[in-house]
Design a protein around this motif. Sequence first.
Motif, mmCIF file in Angstrom:
data_model
loop_
_atom_site.group_PDB
_atom_site.id
_atom_site.type_symbol
_atom_site.label_atom_id
_atom_site.label_comp_id
_atom_site.label_asym_id
_atom_site.label_seq_id
_atom_site.Cartn_x
_atom_site.Cartn_y
_atom_site.Cartn_z
ATOM 1 N N GLY A 62 7.134 -25.726 18.119
ATOM 2 C CA GLY A 62 7.922 -24.910 19.053
ATOM 3 C C GLY A 62 8.313 -23.561 18.484
ATOM 4 N N ILE A 63 7.369 -22.928 17.793
ATOM 5 C CA ILE A 63 7.707 -21.672 17.093
ATOM 6 C C ILE A 63 6.889 -20.490 17.602
ATOM 7 C CG2 ILE A 63 8.554 -22.781 14.991
ATOM 8 C CD1 ILE A 63 5.756 -22.200 13.738
ATOM 9 N N GLN A 64 6.390 -20.594 18.843
ATOM 10 C CA GLN A 64 5.560 -19.505 19.383
ATOM 11 C C GLN A 64 6.310 -18.168 19.365
ATOM 12 O OE1 GLN A 64 4.536 -20.081 23.485
ATOM 13 N NE2 GLN A 64 2.777 -18.718 23.417
ATOM 14 N N ASP A 65 7.604 -18.208 19.639
ATOM 15 C CA ASP A 65 8.395 -16.973 19.696
ATOM 16 C C ASP A 65 8.889 -16.526 18.329
ATOM 17 O OD1 ASP A 65 9.996 -19.208 19.483
ATOM 18 O OD2 ASP A 65 11.680 -18.317 20.561
ATOM 19 N N LYS A 66 8.566 -17.298 17.311
ATOM 20 C CA LYS A 66 9.060 -16.941 15.969
ATOM 21 C C LYS A 66 7.910 -16.687 15.005
ATOM 22 C CE LYS A 66 13.107 -19.982 16.361
ATOM 23 N NZ LYS A 66 12.571 -20.987 17.319
ATOM 24 N N THR A 67 6.685 -16.698 15.534
ATOM 25 C CA THR A 67 5.522 -16.604 14.658
ATOM 26 C C THR A 67 4.827 -15.264 14.825
ATOM 27 O OG1 THR A 67 5.225 -18.976 14.882
ATOM 28 C CG2 THR A 67 3.358 -17.749 14.014
ATOM 29 N N ILE A 68 4.457 -14.660 13.700
ATOM 30 C CA ILE A 68 3.681 -13.421 13.711
ATOM 31 C C ILE A 68 2.473 -13.636 12.809
ATOM 32 C CG2 ILE A 68 3.698 -10.939 13.222
ATOM 33 C CD1 ILE A 68 6.945 -11.486 13.401
ATOM 34 N N GLY A 69 1.296 -13.399 13.378
ATOM 35 C CA GLY A 69 0.059 -13.609 12.631
ATOM 36 C C GLY A 69 -0.561 -12.290 12.202
ATOM 37 N N VAL A 70 -1.316 -12.352 11.113
ATOM 38 C CA VAL A 70 -2.057 -11.170 10.670
ATOM 39 C C VAL A 70 -3.539 -11.518 10.695
ATOM 40 C CG1 VAL A 70 -2.388 -9.466 8.854
ATOM 41 C CG2 VAL A 70 -0.123 -10.469 9.203
ATOM 42 N N TRP A 105 7.243 -2.453 21.794
ATOM 43 C CA TRP A 105 5.871 -2.613 21.320
ATOM 44 C C TRP A 105 5.777 -3.407 20.017
ATOM 45 C CZ3 TRP A 105 6.106 -0.620 16.534
ATOM 46 C CH2 TRP A 105 7.027 0.410 16.300
ATOM 47 N N ALA A 106 6.921 -3.706 19.395
ATOM 48 C CA ALA A 106 6.912 -4.268 18.040
ATOM 49 C C ALA A 106 6.492 -5.744 18.027
ATOM 50 C CB ALA A 106 8.296 -4.110 17.416
ATOM 51 N N THR A 107 5.903 -6.154 16.914
ATOM 52 C CA THR A 107 5.558 -7.566 16.731
ATOM 53 C C THR A 107 6.708 -8.241 15.988
ATOM 54 O OG1 THR A 107 4.347 -6.893 14.770
ATOM 55 C CG2 THR A 107 3.045 -7.293 16.732
ATOM 56 N N VAL A 108 7.586 -8.844 16.766
ATOM 57 C CA VAL A 108 8.772 -9.489 16.185
ATOM 58 C C VAL A 108 8.816 -10.981 16.512
ATOM 59 C CG1 VAL A 108 10.170 -7.383 16.198
ATOM 60 C CG2 VAL A 108 10.119 -8.827 18.229
ATOM 61 N N GLY A 109 7.713 -11.498 17.074
ATOM 62 C CA GLY A 109 7.710 -12.856 17.607
ATOM 63 C C GLY A 109 7.831 -12.736 19.110
ATOM 64 N N LYS A 110 6.868 -13.340 19.818
ATOM 65 C CA LYS A 110 6.749 -13.140 21.262
ATOM 66 C C LYS A 110 7.780 -13.958 22.020
ATOM 67 C CE LYS A 110 4.024 -15.586 24.441
ATOM 68 N NZ LYS A 110 4.041 -15.070 25.788
ATOM 69 N N ASP A 127 13.288 -14.372 8.760
ATOM 70 C CA ASP A 127 13.441 -15.671 9.423
ATOM 71 C C ASP A 127 12.278 -16.029 10.335
ATOM 72 O OD1 ASP A 127 15.841 -16.163 8.147
ATOM 73 O OD2 ASP A 127 16.937 -14.966 9.618
ATOM 74 N N LYS A 128 11.248 -15.196 10.368
ATOM 75 C CA LYS A 128 10.095 -15.495 11.216
ATOM 76 C C LYS A 128 9.010 -16.204 10.401
ATOM 77 C CE LYS A 128 12.182 -13.652 14.614
ATOM 78 N NZ LYS A 128 12.015 -12.533 15.505
ATOM 79 N N TYR A 129 8.134 -16.892 11.123
ATOM 80 C CA TYR A 129 6.990 -17.550 10.489
ATOM 81 C C TYR A 129 5.842 -16.539 10.461
ATOM 82 C CZ TYR A 129 9.479 -21.939 11.429
ATOM 83 O OH TYR A 129 10.406 -22.945 11.473
ATOM 84 N N VAL A 130 5.444 -16.133 9.271
ATOM 85 C CA VAL A 130 4.389 -15.122 9.151
ATOM 86 C C VAL A 130 3.187 -15.753 8.448
ATOM 87 C CG1 VAL A 130 3.788 -12.853 8.203
ATOM 88 C CG2 VAL A 130 6.117 -13.269 9.049
ATOM 89 N N PHE A 131 2.024 -15.606 9.058
ATOM 90 C CA PHE A 131 0.824 -16.149 8.404
ATOM 91 C C PHE A 131 -0.327 -15.159 8.467
ATOM 92 C CE2 PHE A 131 -2.225 -17.245 11.760
ATOM 93 C CZ PHE A 131 -1.437 -17.183 12.907
ATOM 94 N N THR A 132 -1.217 -15.261 7.493
ATOM 95 C CA THR A 132 -2.459 -14.486 7.534
ATOM 96 C C THR A 132 -3.606 -15.464 7.747
ATOM 97 O OG1 THR A 132 -3.028 -14.664 5.186
ATOM 98 C CG2 THR A 132 -1.509 -12.903 5.807
ATOM 99 N N TYR A 133 -4.685 -14.938 8.299
ATOM 100 C CA TYR A 133 -5.880 -15.746 8.556
ATOM 101 C C TYR A 133 -7.022 -14.910 8.009
ATOM 102 C CZ TYR A 133 -9.157 -18.556 11.320
ATOM 103 O OH TYR A 133 -10.177 -19.401 11.731
ATOM 104 N N GLN A 134 -7.601 -15.321 6.900
ATOM 105 C CA GLN A 134 -8.537 -14.439 6.205
ATOM 106 C C GLN A 134 -9.815 -15.159 5.792
ATOM 107 O OE1 GLN A 134 -4.978 -13.377 3.483
ATOM 108 N NE2 GLN A 134 -6.407 -11.670 3.237
ATOM 109 N N GLY A 135 -10.889 -14.429 5.769
ATOM 110 C CA GLY A 135 -12.154 -14.983 5.303
ATOM 111 C C GLY A 135 -12.338 -14.783 3.811
ATOM 112 N N ASP A 136 -13.480 -15.264 3.295
ATOM 113 C CA ASP A 136 -13.680 -15.207 1.845
ATOM 114 C C ASP A 136 -13.908 -13.788 1.336
ATOM 115 O OD1 ASP A 136 -16.387 -15.116 2.819
ATOM 116 O OD2 ASP A 136 -16.419 -17.299 2.716
ATOM 117 N N GLY A 137 -14.567 -12.942 2.141
ATOM 118 C CA GLY A 137 -14.746 -11.553 1.713
ATOM 119 C C GLY A 137 -13.419 -10.838 1.672
ATOM 120 N N ASP A 138 -12.646 -11.050 2.718
ATOM 121 C CA ASP A 138 -11.349 -10.407 2.867
ATOM 122 C C ASP A 138 -10.391 -10.801 1.739
ATOM 123 O OD1 ASP A 138 -10.020 -8.793 5.111
ATOM 124 O OD2 ASP A 138 -8.524 -10.345 4.739
#
Lengths: 274, 357
Positions: free
Chosen positions: A63-71, B197-202, A109-120
């Motif tokens: 239930g963290i869709q509103d607290k998650t930021i992906g890279v 516009w900021a990415t702060v969690g949708k 306080d947000k959930y931050v994740f990266t999604y990266q390949g092997d080259g990256d």
Amino acid sequence: MSNQILTAEEKQSEHKEEENICLKEYLVYERPKTLIDIPMHYCPGCGHGVAHKLIAEVIDELGIQDKTIGVAPVGCAVFAYNYLDIDMVEAAHGRATAVATGIKRMLPDKYVFTYQGDGDLAAIGTGETIHTCNRGENILVIFINNGIYGMTGGQMAPTTLIGMKSTTTPFGRDVSVMGNPLKITELVAQLPGVYYCTRVAVNTPNNVRRAKKAILNGFKYLEHKKGLCFIEIVSNCPSNWKMTPVESNKWLEENMLPFYPLGDLKVPNLSKTE
Amino acid sequence: MKKEITLMKGNEALAEAVIRAGCDGYFGYPITPQSEILEYLAREAYARTGMVVLQAESEVAAINMVYGAACTGKKVMTSSSSPGISLMQEGISYIACAELPCLIVNVVRGGPGLGTIQPSQGDYFQAVKGGGHGDYKLIVLAPSTVQEMADFVPLSFDLAFKYRNPVMILTDGALGQMMEKVELFEPIPRKTEIEPWATVGKPLDREHNIITSLHIEPDKMEEINLHLQEKYKQIEKNEVRYEILNCEDAEIVLVAFGLVARICSKAAELARQKGIKVGVFRPITLFPFPYQQLNNIADKVKNFLVVEMNAGQMLEDVRLAVNGKIPVEFYGRMGGIVPSPEEILQKLEDILVGEKL
């Protein structure tokens, strides 16, 4: 509590739960709501689709869709933001963990994740990867290792196996010329800033379930704020391996997994930490 | 309220202004002659305002941390000096395309290459003509006093957010290192509103925000480019800043930016003592460049003399502005050498002699 005699009310609620289990939404498999319903650009049989789905499922379940930021990275998964219904940032090649550091430091306080390949992650971004791990940033790094550069058309990656053919190692990777494959996950597992480090795969249903468990753990452990969570997902690249999806999963099992063995490299000592 | 007046190094005045401007995050890497900015912030910032200060492992990482932090809609910045800024160029191009606000401070030293740690203006082209790949512009402000090192910080953040564009303060090693009297402005409260516009969690009631510089369809990419160019036109229309000194009756006008403009003021004073009518024109914004204002002055004077600590970079913009109306002469020093008022006076006299011949 176990010996307690249930009241009529409690009996009814238990009965209700049984009824709930029979509801359609519990019986029919559905697309996770965090996964946007559009066709993906990935090649047939590629592991990215599965990995995306697992991330979406975990975000839904926590239930963290509103607290998650992906890279999102440069590479095949550069468009990951088109499929995941969360706020996302596209980073320059290799710089995802630096970008994630900036986000996380501003929004601790947000959930931050990266999604990266092997080259990256293991070539152009090795510096950022090592230092972000070593700083113990409270982010989750999801590292897709398919042993090859997918987007640019199958060139050698740092993780390309010895003898493995690619467009830039047409006769197979020769250690005397190209050096050794880089086990970056083993490398970062040594660093004190890494809190959780594991290697999973998405080639069989069983491995997919384990991968999901790892991603779930990864997100949950971020709450402890004790360091970086690092999940390597060994995946396939049917197009650039020049195989059918089924062949590629078999090849992965026989060739990738012996060199990149599955399992946890570092797990939190929860009895101490919690 | 009584103003707070103090004696400070340029770099320290800038760092103090950063704290007072309500900056949320600084990401940087040490390099001479600007390390005092990171050092001052590391010492002062967190305790006073909770501002995040992080020393990155490289300039490449630092600018990408700025990129990520800027995505959250907060006031963020970095600072470096010439070789470090070169390393940041890829990230700056991404930030410009993704239309993120941030402040980048370049305390310029002599180059090319590793060069010298002495002051220079050799990064003019890099600052105002793009610097990284693709068609983009930074808003570039050039302070000429320690006071302006401080004053341009809140101005930079205002401009960065107004246009969602990176702003660069282009200064030099001498201004960074020299001490002067500074009047410090009252602290500005931290920004609390969330940028749409900021990415702060949708939140559940809005679409997901995506910050990217990737537009793989040529039509879409051109649309983005046209939008950026339109924005730069608005900046050119609204944000030109410059300073004019004694140009009304001048025969020759010295054109210079930053520290050199102050040296030119002294040279103009010396010239007037000798009966030579000299004025000074100082562009404060290097982008947008005051083309029209220079063109107007060219109607009234005989000569321009551009003075720079480089091989003649702003010279090209002055010539564009003048468009052949009058001769534009050049005097430049490089390698970290600061021109003296006497040298400039000599050059002015040479021009006058040349005219009489």
